[in-house]
Write an enzyme that holds these catalytic residues in place. Structure first.
Site, PDB file in Angstrom:
ATOM      1  N   ASP A 131       0.792  -1.250   0.000  1.00 40.95           N
ATOM      2  CA  ASP A 131       0.000   0.000   0.000  1.00 40.95           C
ATOM      3  C   ASP A 131       0.820   1.294   0.000  1.00 40.95           C
ATOM      4  OD1 ASP A 131      -1.909  -1.947   0.224  1.00 40.95           O
ATOM      5  OD2 ASP A 131      -2.739  -1.264   2.126  1.00 40.95           O
ATOM      6  N   GLU A 136      -4.555  -0.903  -1.421  1.00 42.65           N
ATOM      7  CA  GLU A 136      -5.877  -0.967  -0.786  1.00 42.65           C
ATOM      8  C   GLU A 136      -6.819  -0.033  -1.553  1.00 42.65           C
ATOM      9  OE1 GLU A 136      -6.003  -0.051   3.423  1.00 42.65           O
ATOM     10  OE2 GLU A 136      -8.188   0.132   3.401  1.00 42.65           O
ATOM     11  N   LYS A 154      -6.583  -4.946  -3.193  1.00 41.72           N
ATOM     12  CA  LYS A 154      -7.261  -5.585  -2.048  1.00 41.72           C
ATOM     13  C   LYS A 154      -8.301  -4.638  -1.447  1.00 41.72           C
ATOM     14  CE  LYS A 154      -3.496  -4.379   1.181  1.00 41.72           C
ATOM     15  NZ  LYS A 154      -4.179  -3.613   2.207  1.00 41.72           N
ATOM     16  N   LYS A 197      -7.713  -4.722   4.819  1.00 40.02           N
ATOM     17  CA  LYS A 197      -6.406  -4.383   5.392  1.00 40.02           C
ATOM     18  C   LYS A 197      -5.396  -5.505   5.125  1.00 40.02           C
ATOM     19  CE  LYS A 197      -8.322  -0.680   7.000  1.00 40.02           C
ATOM     20  NZ  LYS A 197      -8.276   0.500   6.112  1.00 40.02           N
ATOM     21  N   VAL A 245       3.081   0.315   4.292  1.00 41.89           N
ATOM     22  CA  VAL A 245       2.355   1.063   5.324  1.00 41.89           C
ATOM     23  C   VAL A 245       0.933   0.534   5.459  1.00 41.89           C
ATOM     24  CG1 VAL A 245       3.715   3.139   4.959  1.00 41.89           C
ATOM     25  CG2 VAL A 245       1.598   2.854   3.653  1.00 41.89           C
ATOM     26  N   THR A 246       0.339   0.739   6.645  1.00 39.19           N
ATOM     27  CA  THR A 246       0.963   1.207   7.857  1.00 39.19           C
ATOM     28  C   THR A 246       1.303   0.000   8.735  1.00 39.19           C
ATOM     29  OG1 THR A 246      -1.129   1.474   9.083  1.00 39.19           O
ATOM     30  CG2 THR A 246      -0.335   3.378   7.850  1.00 39.19           C
ATOM     31  N   CYS A 283      -2.213  -2.422   7.852  1.00 35.77           N
ATOM     32  CA  CYS A 283      -2.140  -3.380   6.730  1.00 35.77           C
ATOM     33  C   CYS A 283      -0.913  -4.285   6.790  1.00 35.77           C
ATOM     34  CB  CYS A 283      -2.228  -2.631   5.407  1.00 35.77           C
ATOM     35  SG  CYS A 283      -3.878  -1.946   5.166  1.00 35.77           S
ATOM     36  N   GLN A 300       8.047 -13.339  21.800  1.00 37.86           N
ATOM     37  CA  GLN A 300       7.679 -14.746  22.057  1.00 37.86           C
ATOM     38  C   GLN A 300       8.327 -15.689  21.047  1.00 37.86           C
ATOM     39  OE1 GLN A 300       3.381 -15.143  23.359  1.00 37.86           O
ATOM     40  NE2 GLN A 300       3.291 -13.154  22.352  1.00 37.86           N
TER      41      GLN A 300
END
Ligand code: C5J
Length: 219
Positions: free
Chosen positions: A24, A72, A129, A132, A157-158, A162, A202
């Site tokens: 995007d 987007e 698309k 997002k 971005v961002t 997205c 994690q």
């Protein structure tokens, strides 16, 4: 196999099975007069992503790696835009309204297209698309399978919207994702920091994070 110095541990990848995903990088998000600004954001904050991303784009093209861009946006009749998205946030202008760069976030309009410095080459795939995530409502998954792609180097971005949605979608589909920290951008400094931390936390719950410099060292 190339290995990038990344968090939480080195990211290894086969270049021929890896695609650079540029999410995007549209005028609507990074230039005044577009969708990003209608939501009250300072869009100039995203422009610092362009120079490092242009270097990565050039290097991946030289290395012969697959490059895929996303945009987007919505059909001119808005039939693919749910009312919830259209009405969210009391924006100063809505999706589809006429703005200085054409109708806001509408396919085919000047503002919807990718900025000149990162313009796709004719043979590069551009995925349009409606949401997002880059997988939702698109044929990205099929296109990656067709090309034998198993790893993604994610930029654009961002960061917390997205990029994050796409990395989460990709992770659940079994892709290994490396996010380049200086090639993704947010309108909010705290979201940039937290967004990147969430990816590599994690033990790499969603993927890996590295600077573009570390990636460029190995391709
Ligand atoms: C947003 C995006 N932020 N490309 N879209 O609405 O992140």
């Amino acid at each position: 196999m190339p290995q990038v110095d990344a968090a939480p541990y080195p990211f290894t990848f086969q270049p021929e099975q890896t695609a650079l995903l540029v999410i995007d990088m549209q005028r609507d998000f990074v230039e005044p007069g577009g969708f990003g600004e209608t939501l009250g954001n300072d869009v100039t904050l995203l422009q610092k992503v362009i120079p490092p991303l242009a270097r990565v784009l050039a290097a991946t093209r030289t290395a012969g790696m697959t490059v895929i861009h996303t945009r987007e946006g919505h059909l001119p009749d808005l039939s693919d835009c749910p009312p919830a998205k259209l009405n969210r946030g009391e924006p100063s202008m809505r999706i589809g309204d006429p703005g200085p760069k054409g109708r806001i976030l509408i396919r085919g309009e000047y503002g919807h297209d990718i900025v000149d410095d990162l313009k796709p080459l004719d043979d590069e795939l551009v995925i349009d698309k409606p949401g997002k995530g880059s997988f939702y409502g698109t044929d990205l998954g099929e296109e990656l399978t067709k090309r034998g792609i198993t790893s993604l180097v994610v930029t654009g971005v961002t960061t917390e919207v997205c990029v994050h949605t796409t990395v989460r979608e990709a992770n659940d589909r079994g892709y290994e994702c490396l996010v380049l920290s200086d090639c993704v951008g947010s309108y909010f400094a705290e979201f940039q920091q937290a967004g990147l931390a969430m990816i590599s936390a994690q033990g790499g719950i969603f993927g890996w994070v590295a600077s573009s410099e570390k990636f460029l060292e190995v391709i």
